[in-house]
Write an enzyme that holds these catalytic residues in place. Structure first.
Site, PDB file in Angstrom:
ATOM      1  N   ASP A  51       0.839  -1.201   0.000  1.00 45.08           N
ATOM      2  CA  ASP A  51       0.000   0.000   0.000  1.00 45.08           C
ATOM      3  C   ASP A  51       0.877   1.256   0.000  1.00 45.08           C
ATOM      4  O   ASP A  51       0.366   2.381  -0.037  1.00 45.08           O
ATOM      5  CB  ASP A  51      -1.013  -0.006   1.149  1.00 45.08           C
ATOM      6  CG  ASP A  51      -0.375  -0.116   2.510  1.00 45.08           C
ATOM      7  OD1 ASP A  51       0.867  -0.199   2.598  1.00 45.08           O
ATOM      8  OD2 ASP A  51      -1.124  -0.109   3.517  1.00 45.08           O
ATOM      9  N   SER A  52       2.215   1.057  -0.001  1.00 47.33           N
ATOM     10  CA  SER A  52       3.130   2.179  -0.224  1.00 47.33           C
ATOM     11  C   SER A  52       2.922   2.764  -1.622  1.00 47.33           C
ATOM     12  O   SER A  52       3.434   3.843  -1.924  1.00 47.33           O
ATOM     13  CB  SER A  52       4.584   1.735  -0.047  1.00 47.33           C
ATOM     14  OG  SER A  52       4.836   0.543  -0.763  1.00 47.33           O
ATOM     15  N   GLU A 189       8.957  -4.007  10.794  1.00 49.04           N
ATOM     16  CA  GLU A 189       9.363  -2.704  10.252  1.00 49.04           C
ATOM     17  C   GLU A 189       9.879  -1.795  11.356  1.00 49.04           C
ATOM     18  O   GLU A 189       9.210  -1.560  12.369  1.00 49.04           O
ATOM     19  CB  GLU A 189       8.163  -2.051   9.520  1.00 49.04           C
ATOM     20  CG  GLU A 189       8.527  -0.697   8.936  1.00 49.04           C
ATOM     21  CD  GLU A 189       7.556  -0.210   7.865  1.00 49.04           C
ATOM     22  OE1 GLU A 189       6.644  -0.958   7.460  1.00 49.04           O
ATOM     23  OE2 GLU A 189       7.722   0.958   7.429  1.00 49.04           O
TER      24      GLU A 189
HETATM   25  O1  KIV Z   1       3.528  -1.137   1.692  1.00 47.75           O
HETATM   26  C1  KIV Z   1       4.723  -1.436   1.807  1.00 47.75           C
HETATM   27  O2  KIV Z   1       5.574  -1.101   0.984  1.00 47.75           O
HETATM   28  C2  KIV Z   1       5.115  -2.222   2.978  1.00 47.75           C
HETATM   29  C3  KIV Z   1       6.571  -2.475   3.170  1.00 47.75           C
HETATM   30  C4  KIV Z   1       7.258  -1.273   3.679  1.00 47.75           C
HETATM   31  C5  KIV Z   1       6.829  -3.653   4.029  1.00 47.75           C
HETATM   32  O3  KIV Z   1       4.305  -2.627   3.732  1.00 47.75           O
END
Ligand code: KIV
Length: 271
Positions: A51-52, A189
């Protein structure tokens, strides 16, 4: 994408064997066909449709705005590109919290509409009902502990989590609980490296770290960060493997110059 293709596919079982054999797991995020193809062919083990995307694709400040439909769109594009990697998709904010039925429906939509192989949810014992319900439908679940960005407004800051004993103890019991629920892996994280090492050794399922030191069973980075596509994000844990920002900007400048000077297209580049 066939389960019977000639390429040996990474599965949730492969990851468990990798941990047992001491082989580190390499995971990267990806959100589109072209990038997913590059990293799959390079041999990445796991691709997270994170979701990044809300940050690096859509330009939002947090991961909260991205929708389930948007996550499915990204997952569909990634799935079309891959032959080997395991594809995990984030359940976005609002698609599972406090409602296990919704968690199951969201997960089924992701699996059915994108063809992904697993989903990821943030949280520990609070999401037990959702994790169990999704697992009961045969959908593999990856957990996510430590700095969980969907809770950023609760934390108030993106700083390292679980430095205090109370929060570290909760993380210790959460990872055990996630393993007992049946999660196949857990992302850790931004937590102290010593704690990440300790909790990784306390479970049989692989841990994948981001800002959690070298003793997790694997590592994950956001692809835009490690490729140097963005310049603003510079946490201590990030290693940049390329400077695509500069490469792409220089290429753009050269292109502009060639168009303006009428150098492009030349005779060979026309019909
Ligand atoms: O959404 C994302 O990119 C993540 C990673 C940072 C693990 O959850």
């Amino acid at each position: 994408m066939s389960l019977h293709s000639e390429v040996k596919r990474v599965t949730v079982h492969t990851l468990r064997s990798m941990k047992a054999n001491g082989e580190k797991i390499a995971m990267l995020t990806s959100y589109d066909y072209s990038m997913a193809k590059i990293i799959d062919e390079a041999g990445i083990d796991v691709i997270l449709v994170g979701d990044s995307a809300s940050n690096v694709i859509a330009g939002h400040e947090t991961t909260l705005p991205i929708t389930l439909d948007q996550m499915i769109y990204h997952a569909q594009a990634v799935i079309r590109a891959i032959k080997r990697a395991l594809i995990v998709v984030d359940l976005p904010f609002g698609a599972y919290q406090g409602n296990s039925r919704k968690a199951l429906e969201s997960s089924i939509r992701i699996m059915k509409e994108s063809g992904a192989h697993a989903i990821k949810m943030e949280g520990g014992v609070e999401i037990e009902e959702s994790v169990k319900r999704v697992l009961s439908a045969g959908v593999p679940v990856m957990g996510h502990l430590g700095l969980t960005p969907q809770s950023i407004y609760k934390f108030g800051t993106y700083t390292v989590r679980a430095r205090e004993e109370m929060e570290a103890n909760k993380l210790r019991s959460d990872i055990k609980a996630l393993e007992e629920m049946g999660c196949f892996s857990v992302v850790l994280e931004k937590i102290p490296a010593t704690l990440a090492k300790e909790v990784s050794q306390s479970v049989d399922i692989p841990t994948i770290g981001i800002g959690a030191g070298s003793d997790t069973d694997g590592q994950v980075l956001v692809i835009h960060d490690m490729m140097g596509i963005n310049k603003e994000f510079n946490p201590r844990f990030l290693r940049r493997y390329a400077d695509l920002y500069t490469i792409m900007q220089d290429a753009t400048k050269n292109y502009i110059e060639d168009v303006k000077s009428k150098d492009f297209p030349n005779e060979k580049e026309q019909y």
